[in-house]
Design a protein around this motif. Structure first.
Motif, PDB file in Angstrom:
ATOM      1  N   ALA A  98       0.822  -1.211   0.000  1.00  0.00           N
ATOM      2  CA  ALA A  98       0.000   0.000   0.000  1.00  0.00           C
ATOM      3  C   ALA A  98       0.859   1.265   0.000  1.00  0.00           C
ATOM      4  N   LYS A  99       1.956   1.250   0.770  1.00  0.00           N
ATOM      5  CA  LYS A  99       2.727   2.473   0.993  1.00  0.00           C
ATOM      6  C   LYS A  99       3.692   2.806  -0.143  1.00  0.00           C
ATOM      7  N   THR A 100       4.293   1.799  -0.757  1.00  0.00           N
ATOM      8  CA  THR A 100       5.310   2.066  -1.781  1.00  0.00           C
ATOM      9  C   THR A 100       4.947   1.487  -3.143  1.00  0.00           C
ATOM     10  N   GLY A 101       3.747   0.957  -3.255  1.00  0.00           N
ATOM     11  CA  GLY A 101       3.352   0.281  -4.485  1.00  0.00           C
ATOM     12  C   GLY A 101       3.353   1.155  -5.721  1.00  0.00           C
ATOM     13  N   VAL A 102       3.013   2.438  -5.561  1.00  0.00           N
ATOM     14  CA  VAL A 102       2.931   3.326  -6.723  1.00  0.00           C
ATOM     15  C   VAL A 102       4.276   3.429  -7.433  1.00  0.00           C
ATOM     16  N   GLY A 103       5.339   3.625  -6.672  1.00  0.00           N
ATOM     17  CA  GLY A 103       6.662   3.765  -7.259  1.00  0.00           C
ATOM     18  C   GLY A 103       7.246   2.469  -7.785  1.00  0.00           C
ATOM     19  N   HIS A 104       6.628   1.347  -7.408  1.00  0.00           N
ATOM     20  CA  HIS A 104       7.124   0.037  -7.833  1.00  0.00           C
ATOM     21  C   HIS A 104       6.287  -0.566  -8.963  1.00  0.00           C
ATOM     22  N   GLY A 105       5.259   0.151  -9.409  1.00  0.00           N
ATOM     23  CA  GLY A 105       4.394  -0.401 -10.454  1.00  0.00           C
ATOM     24  C   GLY A 105       3.514  -1.530  -9.965  1.00  0.00           C
ATOM     25  N   THR A 106       3.235  -1.563  -8.656  1.00  0.00           N
ATOM     26  CA  THR A 106       2.488  -2.678  -8.078  1.00  0.00           C
ATOM     27  C   THR A 106       1.056  -2.759  -8.605  1.00  0.00           C
ATOM     28  N   LYS A 107       0.412  -1.621  -8.752  1.00  0.00           N
ATOM     29  CA  LYS A 107      -0.973  -1.643  -9.241  1.00  0.00           C
ATOM     30  C   LYS A 107      -1.035  -2.151 -10.677  1.00  0.00           C
ATOM     31  N   LEU A 108      -0.123  -1.678 -11.524  1.00  0.00           N
ATOM     32  CA  LEU A 108      -0.065  -2.177 -12.895  1.00  0.00           C
ATOM     33  C   LEU A 108       0.197  -3.677 -12.911  1.00  0.00           C
ATOM     34  N   ALA A 109       1.086  -4.122 -12.011  1.00  0.00           N
ATOM     35  CA  ALA A 109       1.463  -5.534 -11.966  1.00  0.00           C
ATOM     36  C   ALA A 109       0.308  -6.416 -11.509  1.00  0.00           C
ATOM     37  N   LEU A 110      -0.388  -6.001 -10.462  1.00  0.00           N
ATOM     38  CA  LEU A 110      -1.524  -6.783  -9.975  1.00  0.00           C
ATOM     39  C   LEU A 110      -2.610  -6.881 -11.040  1.00  0.00           C
ATOM     40  N   LEU A 111      -2.885  -5.767 -11.678  1.00  0.00           N
ATOM     41  CA  LEU A 111      -3.908  -5.767 -12.726  1.00  0.00           C
ATOM     42  C   LEU A 111      -3.470  -6.660 -13.889  1.00  0.00           C
ATOM     43  N   ALA A 112      -2.209  -6.576 -14.252  1.00  0.00           N
ATOM     44  CA  ALA A 112      -1.692  -7.427 -15.328  1.00  0.00           C
ATOM     45  C   ALA A 112      -1.845  -8.899 -14.972  1.00  0.00           C
ATOM     46  N   GLY A 113      -1.562  -9.240 -13.721  1.00  0.00           N
ATOM     47  CA  GLY A 113      -1.636 -10.628 -13.281  1.00  0.00           C
ATOM     48  C   GLY A 113      -3.021 -11.229 -13.427  1.00  0.00           C
ATOM     49  N   VAL A 114      -4.054 -10.499 -12.998  1.00  0.00           N
ATOM     50  CA  VAL A 114      -5.412 -11.050 -13.112  1.00  0.00           C
ATOM     51  C   VAL A 114      -5.842 -11.161 -14.571  1.00  0.00           C
ATOM     52  N   LEU A 115      -5.189 -10.396 -15.445  1.00  0.00           N
ATOM     53  CA  LEU A 115      -5.490 -10.468 -16.878  1.00  0.00           C
ATOM     54  C   LEU A 115      -4.728 -11.599 -17.572  1.00  0.00           C
ATOM     55  N   GLY A 116      -3.908 -12.330 -16.794  1.00  0.00           N
ATOM     56  CA  GLY A 116      -3.180 -13.459 -17.347  1.00  0.00           C
ATOM     57  C   GLY A 116      -1.822 -13.131 -17.919  1.00  0.00           C
ATOM     58  N   ILE A 117      -1.360 -11.900 -17.730  1.00  0.00           N
ATOM     59  CA  ILE A 117      -0.053 -11.476 -18.235  1.00  0.00           C
ATOM     60  C   ILE A 117       1.041 -12.004 -17.307  1.00  0.00           C
ATOM     61  N   THR A 118       2.172 -12.421 -17.851  1.00  0.00           N
ATOM     62  CA  THR A 118       3.254 -12.986 -17.053  1.00  0.00           C
ATOM     63  C   THR A 118       4.287 -11.928 -16.669  1.00  0.00           C
TER      64      THR A 118
ATOM     65  N   ASP B 123       7.382 -11.478 -17.183  1.00  0.00           N
ATOM     66  CA  ASP B 123       8.414 -11.020 -18.112  1.00  0.00           C
ATOM     67  C   ASP B 123       7.818 -10.392 -19.372  1.00  0.00           C
ATOM     68  N   ASP B 124       6.549 -10.027 -19.308  1.00  0.00           N
ATOM     69  CA  ASP B 124       5.814  -9.499 -20.458  1.00  0.00           C
ATOM     70  C   ASP B 124       5.753  -7.969 -20.386  1.00  0.00           C
ATOM     71  N   GLU B 125       6.258  -7.303 -21.423  1.00  0.00           N
ATOM     72  CA  GLU B 125       6.292  -5.834 -21.417  1.00  0.00           C
ATOM     73  C   GLU B 125       4.899  -5.205 -21.419  1.00  0.00           C
ATOM     74  N   ARG B 126       3.862  -6.016 -21.652  1.00  0.00           N
ATOM     75  CA  ARG B 126       2.495  -5.484 -21.606  1.00  0.00           C
ATOM     76  C   ARG B 126       2.054  -5.114 -20.197  1.00  0.00           C
ATOM     77  N   ILE B 127       2.846  -5.452 -19.186  1.00  0.00           N
ATOM     78  CA  ILE B 127       2.525  -5.045 -17.817  1.00  0.00           C
ATOM     79  C   ILE B 127       2.283  -3.540 -17.764  1.00  0.00           C
ATOM     80  N   LYS B 128       3.102  -2.788 -18.482  1.00  0.00           N
ATOM     81  CA  LYS B 128       2.981  -1.323 -18.474  1.00  0.00           C
ATOM     82  C   LYS B 128       1.639  -0.853 -19.040  1.00  0.00           C
TER      83      LYS B 128
END
Length: 447
Positions: A51-71, A73-78
Motif C-alpha cells: 500500500a505504501k510504496t506500491g505506486v513507485g514500484h508499479g504494483t498496481k499495474l502488476a496486480l492488474l496485469a496478473g489477473v489479466l493473465g499477463i506474465t 516477463d511481459d512488457e504489456r505489464i505497463k
C-alpha cells in the motif's frame, strides 16, 4: 523450503521490483487461476508495503496485469490499464490493515459474471516468490511453485478417492520431491570437501535432483539468465533509460565516461554496469532478479567486470553463477531477501554476498574462503535499511547497487588474502535476519 537456483537468480522479469512487480504479477495471476471463473470486476485491497510504496514500484499495474493473465516477463505489464479497459474489466484499489501478515500482502476479490464473488489473500515474499494464505475464508499455504490442484469439495466419504481416481485415469502422479542436499553454507563446504569437488558441482547436482533437469538443461537455463544479466548491465552504458521520475536517468553513461577514476578502470566499469542494471530495472525493462529486482545490477556487474579482468570462460562464469545462487538459496532459506521484511541488507547485501563468493570461486579460492567473503560482505552492510525516495526503486537503490558491487570485490579480496570473518557465515546470515526483524518490530511499535 526446497529452492531452485532459478528462484534465486531469477525470475527474469520486468522491473523495477521482484517483490512489488514480478511477485505482484504472479500473486494476482495465481489468484485468478484459483478463482477459475470469468469476472467483470476486481477489488485489490493492499496492506503494508504494497500500500505504501506500491505506486513507485508499479504494483498496481502488476496486480492488474496478473489477473489479466499477463506474465512477469511481459512488457504489456505497463499497458495493463488499457488492456483491462479493452476487455471491459473494471477494478478498484484500496488500503487495508490486516493482522499478522507479510508486509507485501494483497486481498483480491473477484466479482464473477454470475454475480458470485471469490476472495484470495496472498503475499509476495521476495525474489518473485509468493504465498497464497487464504481462499474464501479458508487458511492455506500455497506457493504455486509446482503444478497444484485446488479443489472445493463436499466433506463426504469417498470424495477424495474419486478425485484420486480421476488423476489416475489421466496418468497423473502425486509425488513429493526430494529434499535439498544442503541447508547452510557449512553444509555446502562439508559436501564439497568430503567429495573433493567444487561448490559449483554441489549446487548443480542439488538443482538436478530438485528439478529433475539434466546437467545440460540446467546450464542452458543458466546461460539464458546470464544473457539477460549481460544485456541489462550494458544497455544503459550508452543509452540512458526513460523512467517515471527520472531520478537516475543517465547515471550509468555518466560513470562509464568518467576518465582517470581514482578507484581504477576495473571498479569504475563495475560501478557503471551496476548502475546500468539499476537504470534498466527502474525503466520497467527486462532484468534478472539476483536475488531481487532492486538488487539486480550487482551480480551481473560483478560477474562481467571480473570475468573480463580474469579472462574467464563462459563455463567458468556460469559455474560462478551456480556458486552465487547456492549462497543466495541459503540466505533465502535461513533469513530473507525481501527489502520490506529485512531491509536493504537483505537485498543489496545478499547480492553482494553472492557476488563475493562468485569472485572468490572465479579466482580459485577455497570453499572456506567463499564463506569468509560472504560473511565479510554481509558485515559491511549490516543494518542497511530500505528507504526508497518517493517510493521508487531509484534512489538510493542505484547507488547501493554500485557500492555493494564494490563491496563484493573488496570482500572477496580480503578473503583471498587469508582474512577470516571470525564469525561463521551462517551466524552472520542469522544475525542479519534478526536485525531485519528487530527493525520491523520497532517500526510496528512506532506506527
Amino acid at each position: 523450503m526446497n529452492l531452485s537456483i532459478f528462484d534465486v537468480i531469477g525470475p527474469i522479469m520486468i522491473g523495477p521490483s521482484s517483490s512489488h512487480t514480478a511477485g505482484a504479477v504472479k500473486l494476482a495471476r495465481t489468484a485468478s487461476l484459483i478463482a477459475a471463473k470469468p469476472f467483470t470486476h476486481v477489488d485489490f485491497a493492499l496492506h503494508g508495503s504494497f500500500a505504501k510504496t506500491g505506486v513507485g514500484h508499479g504494483t498496481k499495474l502488476a496486480l492488474l496485469a496478473g489477473v489479466l493473465g499477463i506474465t512477469k516477463d511481459d512488457e504489456r505489464i505497463k499497458k495493463s490499464r488499457d488492456i483491462a479497459a479493452a476487455q471491459g474489466i473494471s477494478y478498484t484499489f484500496s488500503e487495508v490493515e490486516l493482522d499478522d501478515v507479510h508486509e507485501n500482502t494483497a486481498m483480491i476479490t473477484f466479482t464473477h459474471t454470475d454475480s458470485t464473488k471469490s476472495t484470495i489473500i496472498g503475499c509476495s515474499i521476495g525474489g518473485g516468490r509468493i504465498l497464497i494464505t487464504n481462499i474464501d475464508g479458508m487458511a492455506v499455504e500455497l506457493a504455486a511453485e509446482q503444478p497444484t490442484l485446488v479443489i472445493q469439495q463436499r466433506d463426504e466419504q469417498g470424495v477424495i478417492s474419486q478425485v484420486s481416481q480421476v488423476l489416475a485415469d489421466n496418468n497423473i502422479n502425486i509425488a513429493i520431491g526430494g529434499g535439498s542436499m544442503y541447508h547452510s553454507l557449512q553444509d555446502l563446504i562439508d559436501l564439497a570437501n568430503s567429495r573433493q569437488v567444487s561448490l559449483a558441482r554441489i549446487v548443480l547436482e542439488n538443482e538436478m535432483a530438485l528439478s529433475d533437469k539434466t546437467e545440460e538443461e540446467v546450464y542452458e537455463l543458466l546461460d539464458r539468465h546470464y544473457e539477460v544479466m549481460v544485456a541489462s548491465a550494458q544497455r544503459a552504458l550508452t543509452q540512458p533509460q526513460e523512467m517515471v521520475g527520472g531520478l537516475i536517468k543517465g547515471q550509468a553513461a555518466r560513470q562509464y565516461k568518467y576518465q582517470n577514476p581514482l578507484c581504477g578502470e576495473y571498479l569504475n566499469r563495475l560501478m557503471a554496469m551496476a548502475l546500468s542494471g539499476s537504470e534498466v530495472n527502474a525503466s520497467m525493462g527486462l532484468v534478472c532478479a539476483a536475488p531481487t529486482g532492486g538488487a539486480s545490477g550487482i551480480l551481473p556487474a560483478v560477474l562481467l567486470a571480473t570475468g573480463e579482468k580474469l579472462g574467464s570462460s563462459r563455463r567458468q562464469l556460469l559455474d560462478a553463477l551456480l556458486v552465487a545462487s547456492g549462497v543466495g538459496a541459503v540466505i533465502t532459506k535461513n533469513a530473507t531477501v525481501s527489502g520490506a521484511e529485512g531491509g536493504c541488507q537483505a537485498e543489496c547485501g545478499a547480492a553482494a554476498a553472492m557476488g563475493a563468493a562468485a569472485v572468490v570461486f572465479l579466482s580459485g579460492g577455497s570453499p572456506e574462503a567463499c564463506a569468509h567473503a560472504v560473511a565479510i560482505a554481509l558485515m559491511n552492510c549490516m543494518g542497511l535499511i530500505c528507504d526508497p525516495v518517493a517510493g521508487m526503486v531509484q534512489l538510493p537503490c542505484a547507488y547501493r547497487n554500485a557500492s555493494q558491487a564494490v563491496n563484493a570485490i573488496i570482500s572477496a579480496d580480503l578473503a583471498l588474502a587469508g582474512q577470516s570473518s571470525v564469525i561463521p557465515a551462517d551466524e552472520v546470515i542469522e544475525a542479519m535476519y534478526r536485525v531485519g526483524r528487530a527493525r520491523r518490530r520497532r517500526r510496528s511499535l512506532n506506527s
